[in-house]
Design a protein around this motif. Structure first.
Motif, PDB file in Angstrom:
ATOM      1  N   LEU A  99      45.508   3.883 162.023  1.00 23.78           N
ATOM      2  CA  LEU A  99      46.228   3.118 161.006  1.00 23.78           C
ATOM      3  C   LEU A  99      46.421   3.939 159.742  1.00 23.78           C
ATOM      4  N   ARG A 100      45.388   4.675 159.356  1.00 23.33           N
ATOM      5  CA  ARG A 100      45.483   5.495 158.142  1.00 23.33           C
ATOM      6  C   ARG A 100      46.503   6.614 158.295  1.00 23.33           C
ATOM      7  N   SER A 101      46.747   7.035 159.532  1.00 19.40           N
ATOM      8  CA  SER A 101      47.638   8.174 159.733  1.00 19.40           C
ATOM      9  C   SER A 101      49.114   7.795 159.676  1.00 19.40           C
ATOM     10  N   ILE A 102      49.442   6.508 159.811  1.00 22.08           N
ATOM     11  CA  ILE A 102      50.855   6.140 159.838  1.00 22.08           C
ATOM     12  C   ILE A 102      51.329   5.466 158.555  1.00 22.08           C
ATOM     13  N   ALA A 103      50.409   5.078 157.662  1.00 26.50           N
ATOM     14  CA  ALA A 103      50.811   4.478 156.393  1.00 26.50           C
ATOM     15  C   ALA A 103      49.710   4.710 155.361  1.00 26.50           C
ATOM     16  N   CYS A 154      48.605  -2.300 168.508  1.00 22.90           N
ATOM     17  CA  CYS A 154      47.328  -1.585 168.432  1.00 22.90           C
ATOM     18  C   CYS A 154      47.126  -0.695 169.646  1.00 22.90           C
ATOM     19  N   ILE A 155      47.486  -1.206 170.813  1.00 18.63           N
ATOM     20  CA  ILE A 155      47.346  -0.407 172.038  1.00 18.63           C
ATOM     21  C   ILE A 155      48.185   0.867 171.927  1.00 18.63           C
ATOM     22  N   GLU A 156      49.412   0.708 171.447  1.00 27.39           N
ATOM     23  CA  GLU A 156      50.300   1.863 171.294  1.00 27.39           C
ATOM     24  C   GLU A 156      49.728   2.866 170.288  1.00 27.39           C
ATOM     25  N   LEU A 157      49.201   2.336 169.188  1.00 29.84           N
ATOM     26  CA  LEU A 157      48.593   3.204 168.177  1.00 29.84           C
ATOM     27  C   LEU A 157      47.387   3.953 168.728  1.00 29.84           C
TER      28      LEU A 157
END
Length: 458
Positions: A329-333, A257-260
């Protein structure tokens, strides 16, 4: 083409006027929710009054037609899908704030009131209603009541069930019942209020609720603590929750999450194994002490850095990382299974380790964040629903997540509810005798099984 009995169609059209909808577009619009599932109702009812709800339920019961209550459709569990057809009862027209009693710190509202609208109406009185789910601007109070919604402030102020004094509801037999009272103490008879809250529309249709309000804290301050690993962060959570000053919020993010939040959300946050966002609230005299106490508890083995935000503007900057998560989260999957499992706080490291092991085993990103003070983490399984392999692996990972949670002494849901998504896992969470007791309660309220059939109970 609707399959409703013609007599029922005529009766409810006469009762509800333009609040009775059988057109294809209207039915489709009320046949989905945030779970990405869908099911088509035979009709949609938009009552204006409790009397109409009573008449509607009695009419549907006479014809053995299922009834599904609906708020704004923000559920992620399929809780409002009419899987058996029948009538969806949308409470969008029953959206009145009936009374605000600031001196007694309660409000009486109808189920269609939006959470955000209620908060704005309470603000001039210096009050707020504590449940604050992420969908607060969109979700209804009725929906919050149905699934016992929570949010970040639950750690100090409690979830929906802790902030309801009473309600009026219509049972599956069409009887209007009055539960609870307008007082904060009540030892009179069975506590039907807190039984109906969280029952996801399977016991009764709530037509108004008396909500317990809290004073708005005059000041807030935040801290951001970065740790070398999840175990260090979880130990800090235990220390924070063991001392007398309760944080207003205590949020957790794992390394993924931190990386995201940094790489996709664009927030300024260094590498770390885990992060805690801590908020204190109070007045000018007490807030500095609360911040100091929470900061001391946050310090310990594995702490990498501890940043304090002394005012609202600085706090907003610190909270930007947490708020950036959902868009990231929506942007990667394109697909996301978001489960809100809960474990004892001391078992958070084992839960996160288990989630990371599942991510490796099923070759899918699974990230965890959420309400650490309650042990309530959102495990997000990220995948492409159009990729058959990814879809199959995501669906296979889900029961393993639930099994892990139960093995750690946890529970299936902290705030989203059961709906369809977790219904069949209830048999793993409860023994047969307990499930039988639940079915007996269901039968007492809804003997014909017409209220939201196929939900909650396996």
């Amino acid at each position: 083409m609707t399959s409703l009995p013609a007599a029922l169609d005529q009766e409810l059209a006469a009762l509800l006027g333009d609040g009775w909808r059988t057109g294809e577009d209207e039915r489709q619009a009320h046949g989905n929710d945030n779970s990405r599932r869908s099911a088509l109702p035979d009709a949609v009812a938009l009552p204006n009054t409790r009397e109409q709800v009573v008449a509607l339920v009695r009419a549907c019961r006479a014809h053995r037609v299922p009834i599904v209550a609906r708020g704004a459709g923000t559920s992620s569990t399929g809780a409002v899908l009419p899987i058996a057809g029948g009538v969806v009862v949308s409470f969008e027209r029953m959206n009145r704030i009936l009374e605000i009693r600031a001196g007694d710190r309660y409000a009486v509202v109808e189920p269609g009131v939006l959470n955000g609208d209620l908060q704005r109406a309470l603000a001039p009185h210096g009050l707020f209603w504590p449940p604050d789910p992420a969908s607060a601007e969109l979700c209804t109070v009725g929906g919050n009541l149905a699934c016992n919604a929570g949010g970040p402030h639950t750690v100090k102020y409690g979830a929906t069930r802790d902030n309801v004094l009473g309600l009026t509801a219509v049972t599956g037999t069409g009887e209007l019942i009055h539960c609870g009272s307008a007082t904060t103490k009540d030892a009179t008879g069975y506590d039907l209020t807190h039984l109906i809250v969280g029952s996801e529309g399977t016991l009764a249709l709530i037509v108004d609720a008396t909500l317990k309000l809290a004073p708005v804290p005059p000041q807030r301050a935040s801290l951001r603590a970065l740790y070398a690993d999840v175990a260090s962060a979880a130990a800090a959570v235990s220390r924070i929750m063991a001392q007398p000053t309760t944080p207003a919020m205590l949020e957790f993010m794992d390394a993924a999450c931190i990386e995201l939040a940094r790489d996709v959300g664009g927030t300024d946050i260094p590498d770390a194994g885990a992060l805690l966002m801590i908020e204190a609230d109070g007045d000018a005299a007490t807030l500095p002490h609360a911040v100091a106490v929470l900061a001391q508890a946050a310090r310990g083995e594995g702490l990498l850095s501890l940043d304090t935000a002394p005012d609202e503007i600085a706090s907003e900057k610190l909270w930007a990382a947490r708020k950036a998560l959902s868009p990231a989260l929506r942007s990667i999957a394109p697909g996301k299974i978001n489960e809100d499992v809960v474990v004892p706080v001391s078992r958070i490291p084992e839960l996160v380790d288990g989630i990371q092991a599942l991510a490796r085993e099923f070759d899918l990103p699974i990230v965890a964040f959420g309400h650490a003070g309650n042990g309530n983490l959102h495990a997000n399984i990220l995948y492409d629903p159009d990729d058959a392999g990814q879809d199959a692996r995501a669906q296979a990972a889900l029961p393993r997540l639930f099994t892990l949670t139960l093995q750690l002494g946890g529970t299936l849901s902290g705030e989203h509810g059961i709906g369809l998504a977790k219904r069949d896992f209830m048999a793993h969470a409860f023994d047969p005798a307990t499930l039988a007791a639940m079915r007996a309660v269901k039968n007492a309220f809804d003997p014909d099984g017409l209220l939201n059939p196929g939900k909650v109970l396996p």
